[in-house]
Design a protein around this motif. Structure first.
Motif, PDB file in Angstrom:
ATOM      1  N   HIS A 139     -41.505 -20.982 -50.782  1.00 15.63           N
ATOM      2  CA  HIS A 139     -41.580 -19.528 -50.662  1.00 15.63           C
ATOM      3  C   HIS A 139     -43.027 -19.015 -50.734  1.00 15.63           C
ATOM      4  O   HIS A 139     -43.306 -17.898 -50.323  1.00 15.63           O
ATOM      5  N   GLU A 140     -43.927 -19.848 -51.256  1.00 14.92           N
ATOM      6  CA  GLU A 140     -45.335 -19.431 -51.316  1.00 14.92           C
ATOM      7  C   GLU A 140     -45.879 -19.095 -49.928  1.00 14.92           C
ATOM      8  O   GLU A 140     -46.759 -18.260 -49.778  1.00 14.92           O
ATOM      9  N   GLU A 141     -45.361 -19.794 -48.948  1.00 17.95           N
ATOM     10  CA  GLU A 141     -45.896 -19.658 -47.590  1.00 17.95           C
ATOM     11  C   GLU A 141     -45.405 -18.410 -46.883  1.00 17.95           C
ATOM     12  O   GLU A 141     -46.040 -17.936 -45.954  1.00 17.95           O
ATOM     13  N   TYR A 145     -48.702 -12.683 -49.535  1.00 15.98           N
ATOM     14  CA  TYR A 145     -49.999 -13.153 -49.073  1.00 15.98           C
ATOM     15  C   TYR A 145     -50.270 -14.537 -49.669  1.00 15.98           C
ATOM     16  O   TYR A 145     -49.774 -14.863 -50.746  1.00 15.98           O
ATOM     17  N   HIS A 146     -51.058 -15.305 -48.980  1.00 12.43           N
ATOM     18  CA  HIS A 146     -51.321 -16.665 -49.433  1.00 12.43           C
ATOM     19  C   HIS A 146     -52.357 -16.633 -50.570  1.00 12.43           C
ATOM     20  O   HIS A 146     -53.548 -16.841 -50.364  1.00 12.43           O
ATOM     21  N   GLU A 147     -51.888 -16.301 -51.769  1.00 13.98           N
ATOM     22  CA  GLU A 147     -52.797 -16.120 -52.905  1.00 13.98           C
ATOM     23  C   GLU A 147     -52.414 -17.031 -54.070  1.00 13.98           C
ATOM     24  O   GLU A 147     -52.694 -16.707 -55.225  1.00 13.98           O
ATOM     25  N   TRP A 148     -51.765 -18.154 -53.769  1.00 12.35           N
ATOM     26  CA  TRP A 148     -51.375 -19.091 -54.825  1.00 12.35           C
ATOM     27  C   TRP A 148     -52.513 -20.069 -55.117  1.00 12.35           C
ATOM     28  O   TRP A 148     -53.225 -20.496 -54.218  1.00 12.35           O
ATOM     29  N   HIS A 149     -52.666 -20.389 -56.381  1.00 16.36           N
ATOM     30  CA  HIS A 149     -53.714 -21.321 -56.801  1.00 16.36           C
ATOM     31  C   HIS A 149     -53.107 -22.406 -57.686  1.00 16.36           C
ATOM     32  O   HIS A 149     -52.165 -22.146 -58.437  1.00 16.36           O
TER      33      HIS A 149
ATOM     34  N   ARG B 209     -65.487  -6.360 -46.013  1.00 15.34           N
ATOM     35  CA  ARG B 209     -65.239  -7.657 -45.368  1.00 15.34           C
ATOM     36  C   ARG B 209     -64.079  -8.344 -46.081  1.00 15.34           C
ATOM     37  O   ARG B 209     -63.959  -8.252 -47.295  1.00 15.34           O
ATOM     38  N   TYR B 210     -63.260  -9.053 -45.329  1.00 15.54           N
ATOM     39  CA  TYR B 210     -62.214  -9.845 -45.960  1.00 15.54           C
ATOM     40  C   TYR B 210     -62.044 -11.125 -45.157  1.00 15.54           C
ATOM     41  O   TYR B 210     -62.235 -11.130 -43.945  1.00 15.54           O
ATOM     42  N   TYR B 211     -61.710 -12.185 -45.843  1.00 17.18           N
ATOM     43  CA  TYR B 211     -61.630 -13.480 -45.161  1.00 17.18           C
ATOM     44  C   TYR B 211     -60.196 -13.973 -45.127  1.00 17.18           C
ATOM     45  O   TYR B 211     -59.404 -13.701 -46.025  1.00 17.18           O
ATOM     46  N   VAL B 212     -59.872 -14.674 -44.058  1.00 17.56           N
ATOM     47  CA  VAL B 212     -58.513 -15.215 -43.944  1.00 17.56           C
ATOM     48  C   VAL B 212     -58.558 -16.468 -43.069  1.00 17.56           C
ATOM     49  O   VAL B 212     -59.427 -16.598 -42.189  1.00 17.56           O
ATOM     50  N   SER B 218     -50.448 -15.643 -42.870  1.00 17.56           N
ATOM     51  CA  SER B 218     -49.482 -15.300 -43.915  1.00 17.56           C
ATOM     52  C   SER B 218     -48.914 -13.913 -43.633  1.00 17.56           C
ATOM     53  O   SER B 218     -48.500 -13.631 -42.519  1.00 17.56           O
ATOM     54  N   ASN B 219     -48.936 -13.025 -44.622  1.00 16.87           N
ATOM     55  CA  ASN B 219     -48.376 -11.689 -44.386  1.00 16.87           C
ATOM     56  C   ASN B 219     -49.431 -10.656 -44.007  1.00 16.87           C
ATOM     57  O   ASN B 219     -49.132  -9.475 -43.959  1.00 16.87           O
TER      58      ASN B 219
END
Lengths: 407, 234
Positions: A139-141, A145-149, B209-212, B218-219
């Motif tokens: 579900h992380e994906e 947003y991809h903000e998992w560490h 600025r933002y990076y991806v 993702s979303n």
């Protein structure tokens, strides 16, 4: 039907039910006709049994086969909301019952918020959520947003970053109430320490929530040098007022008055509620305003500032007085208004709305689960949303004498 | 200090503008004149610093982000709901880059994007320095160009604040003179600009600025607009 097929079908049905229920620790749901206290009791068991992630409360749980046998698969971005709601619920409950079992649950939930800080490895940096797992979960994906560490301070854990102003509010609101009416002296000290580090870090970063990379988070802007919403000004003032009360440290009082005297946050916050155009009204934002005003107006004693906070509350009341009770928190707005103003605004319709409070239904849903080869597999699973706000509403209402225990 | 900066740039920019041959922009594009502009900020994230005077050649840039309908002309397999024909297309970096090449254009550099959004005077938003809800479309679900007040950037671009984020051609790297280390700098992340109004007001500043990851958005709702070099038009 063929007589030979019947036992097979029965067996398959039993197997399906067994698989479905294996990971669901609690399966009993109340009926909508049950009295309010019974509904709260049942939903409380469902939340503690099925949503308990080492003390943090999951906002959404997906059961096997799409989930795991532990409640850690589901949307997790907003977990701090139900976590703080359950912390507030058990704090209000303990204040009424004085039952050490209730206090112990509150302590465990508070410890989970401490863990949300510990897992990041940075003092004062709090995660949105955590999971005990060595590998990324599916579900992380796809669910945020991809903000998992991967945690470096707690090996075997992963955590979700990019904290928002909403979750910031959850923290000072939940921890503030816990400190105020539930925590013993040891936990009061721990609560003060957490807010000291958390809010102190925000001040150190010029009133911004800074993420692990040093950049401001997507919703973490309370900065006087940057354009931000009036609601964020209100939230910042409330956070500083609560933290000053709890820690007794002058730096938080000084920051509060600096934002008022130099940057007019007290005026800016008045327009937290967007009233027109009507389609821009946002009950989600009202929830954060209600929690902030509830803390701020009880802790502030300057009549001039209280007038301005009341102006903000009045703008909200303009909408709340006719609000439809379609969401579990909207009835709480009415209760908060009554507590803060001491006006008797309870009507038969509002009382009935309180009595009708409900948590969630368990639903079957199809999930698109990403696979390692980049494809997606469709899996049907049951899922549950949260009843934490309903449980908080109940104990809040009981604490203030708005809700009768016989209801 | 800002006034001096601006006056200096106006003088330099004006002389360049007068000395060049102004071309008529292709349909749907606007001309951004050659010259200097104030890039970066003194008050945003550390990756926006140092504020500097940057220069670009003249170029054309799309007035609007590429829509779903436009993108589907390039990629017939691109699916979107009928009700969102005129909404910005949300795509990965390589999809955006491929579209731009197909159209005989390219993605804007960070410099070009920022100049097109804020002009030369260092303004916070495309329309000026004060935020206003009526100046932006709410988020990626809204049709392009439908903010209530419909403000354009100084060069005539729309929706450069809010709506969808927008891809730039550049990798996420520090500005010259920036000494604050970030492990994300390098050739792993692409820079997106303009914010989506689902974020806080500061993220739709022109210098933000933002990076991806270019292929894993993702979303994040990320769209794009293209630029065309003046000489290519010839």
């Amino acid at each position: 039907m063929d007589n030979k097929l019947r036992p097979c079908l029965l067996f398959l049905c039993c197997l399906f039910v067994a698989i479905q229920t294996r990971a669901q620790k609690v399966n009993k749901f109340p009926s909508k006709t049950d009295p309010l206290h019974e509904k709260v009791t049942q939903f409380d068991k469902l939340m503690l049994g099925n949503h308990w992630n080492e003390g943090a409360i999951m906002q959404h749980v997906i059961f096997p086969p799409a989930g795991l046998d532990r409640p850690i698969v589901g949307s997790q971005a907003d977990c701090l909301d139900p976590t703080s709601e359950m912390l507030a619920a058990y704090s209000h409950k303990y204040a009424l019952t004085k039952d050490e079992k209730d206090r112990d649950i509150a302590n465990q939930i508070f410890e989970a918020i401490l863990k949300l800080e510990k897992v990041t490895g940075v003092s004062g940096l709090v995660a949105r959520s955590f999971n005990q797992t060595d590998e990324p979960l599916w579900h992380e994906e796809v669910m945020w947003y991809h903000e998992w560490h991967q945690s470096t301070s707690m090996p075997g854990y992963r955590w979700l970053g990019d904290l928002s102003a909403d979750k910031f509010t959850s923290i000072f609101y939940g921890v503030g109430i816990f400190w105020e009416i539930c925590a013993d002296s040891q936990y009061k000290e721990k609560a003060a320490g957490l807010l000291d580090r958390f809010i102190g870090r925000v001040i150190d970063n010029n009133f911004k929530l800074s993420d692990l990379d040093g950049k401001m988070t997507l919703w973490g802007n309370f900065c006087p040098d940057l354009p931000h919403q009036p609601l964020n000004s209100l939230e910042m003032l409330a956070a500083l007022k609560v933290t000053h009360r709890i820690t007794g440290k002058e730096r938080f009082n000084a920051a509060y008055h600096m934002l008022i005297d130099r940057y007019q946050y007290d005026d800016h916050q008045i327009n937290s509620k967007i009233l027109f155009p009507k389609e821009w009204r946002n009950v989600g934002d009202d929830y954060h305003a209600a929690r902030s005003l509830y803390m701020l107006m009880r802790f502030e004693d300057d009549p001039n500032l209280l007038n301005k906070y009341r102006m903000n509350l009045n703008r909200h009341w303009y909408d709340w007085k006719d609000i439809e009770f379609t969401w579990e928190s909207t009835i709480w707005f009415v209760m908060v208004y009554q507590v803060l103003t001491d006006e008797d605004i309870m009507t038969a319709e509002r009382e009935q709305a309180i009595k009708n409070m409900w948590g969630f239904e368990r639903r079957m849903k199809e999930f698109n689960i990403p696979q390692k080869d980049g494809s997606f597999k469709k899996v049907k699973s049951e899922e549950e949303r949260t009843a934490a706000a309903m449980i908080r509403n109940y104990w809040f209402g009981r604490y203030y004498g708005i809700i009768d225990e016989k209801w | 200090m800002k006034i001096i900066y601006t006056a200096l740039i106006v003088l330099m920019g004006t002389s360049i503008i007068f000395s060049q041959d102004l071309h008529k922009p292709p349909e749907g594009m606007v001309l951004v004149a050659e010259g200097g502009f104030i890039m970066g900020s003194k008050y945003g994230d550390h990756d926006e610093k140092p504020q500097q005077i940057a220069y670009t050649k003249a170029f054309f840039i799309d007035k609007y982000e590429i829509s779903n309908t436009e993108f589907a002309k390039f990629d017939p397999h691109f699916k979107f709901p009928d009700s969102k024909k005129d909404n910005a297309a949300i795509v990965t970096w390589s999809q955006a880059d491929a579209y731009a090449k197909w159209a005989g254009k390219r993605l804007p550099t960070e410099k070009e994007w920022e100049k097109a959004a804020r002009g030369i005077d260092g303004r916070v938003f495309p329309w000026g320095n004060t935020y206003d809800n009526t100046y932006v479309v709410w988020d990626q679900k809204s049709t392009r160009g439908t903010s209530i007040a419909k403000p354009a950037s100084p060069y005539g671009c729309y929706d450069m604040a809010g709506g969808v984020w927008e891809w730039t051609a550049d990798w996420y790297k520090p500005y010259p003179g920036n000494k604050v280390p970030m492990e994300q700098y390098g050739e792993k992340y692409k820079v997106m600009r303009g914010g989506s109004n689902f974020n806080n007001h500061s993220f739709i500043r022109t210098s933000q600025r933002y990076y991806v990851l270019p292929e894993k958005i993702s979303n994040y709702p990320v769209g794009f607009r293209c630029v065309l070099d003046i000489e290519k038009k010839k």
